[in-house]
Design a protein around this motif. Sequence first.
Motif, PDB file in Angstrom:
ATOM      1  N   ALA A  24       0.830  -1.201   0.000  1.00 52.93           N
ATOM      2  CA  ALA A  24       0.000   0.000   0.000  1.00 52.93           C
ATOM      3  C   ALA A  24       0.868   1.256   0.000  1.00 52.93           C
ATOM      4  O   ALA A  24       0.583   2.216  -0.726  1.00 52.93           O
ATOM      5  N   LEU A  25       1.931   1.249   0.783  1.00 53.35           N
ATOM      6  CA  LEU A  25       2.838   2.398   0.802  1.00 53.35           C
ATOM      7  C   LEU A  25       3.539   2.567  -0.541  1.00 53.35           C
ATOM      8  O   LEU A  25       3.677   3.684  -1.043  1.00 53.35           O
ATOM      9  N   GLN A  26       3.950   1.454  -1.118  1.00 60.28           N
ATOM     10  CA  GLN A  26       4.631   1.510  -2.421  1.00 60.28           C
ATOM     11  C   GLN A  26       3.711   2.097  -3.472  1.00 60.28           C
ATOM     12  O   GLN A  26       4.116   2.958  -4.248  1.00 60.28           O
ATOM     13  N   GLN A  30       4.290   5.505  -5.204  1.00 54.09           N
ATOM     14  CA  GLN A  30       4.903   5.074  -6.462  1.00 54.09           C
ATOM     15  C   GLN A  30       6.409   4.896  -6.295  1.00 54.09           C
ATOM     16  O   GLN A  30       7.210   5.348  -7.121  1.00 54.09           O
ATOM     17  N   ALA A  31       6.792   4.225  -5.220  1.00 56.73           N
ATOM     18  CA  ALA A  31       8.204   4.062  -4.866  1.00 56.73           C
ATOM     19  C   ALA A  31       8.852   2.953  -5.683  1.00 56.73           C
ATOM     20  O   ALA A  31       8.269   1.898  -5.911  1.00 56.73           O
ATOM     21  N   ASP A  32      10.073   3.222  -6.140  1.00 56.33           N
ATOM     22  CA  ASP A  32      10.873   2.207  -6.812  1.00 56.33           C
ATOM     23  C   ASP A  32      11.639   1.363  -5.808  1.00 56.33           C
ATOM     24  O   ASP A  32      12.046   0.243  -6.098  1.00 56.33           O
TER      25      ASP A  32
END
Length: 59
Positions: A24-26, A30-32
């Motif tokens: 959910a955090l990713q 939109q974290a790589d």
Amino acid sequence: MVLEKIKSEYIFGDKSQVHRRLQALQLAYQADEMMILTNTPDYVSRKTSYQLIAQTCLT
């Protein structure tokens, strides 16, 4: 009130709960990549914590 704030900033639970929260955090950011810091009293428990997180994320 302080405990509620801490709970909202930490991720804890069983493998599926941790995995869902990390996903959910990713998605939200939109974290790589992610940096994770475990708050444990000693090296052995910290190493175990990172191993569990790795297993959770790689499955």
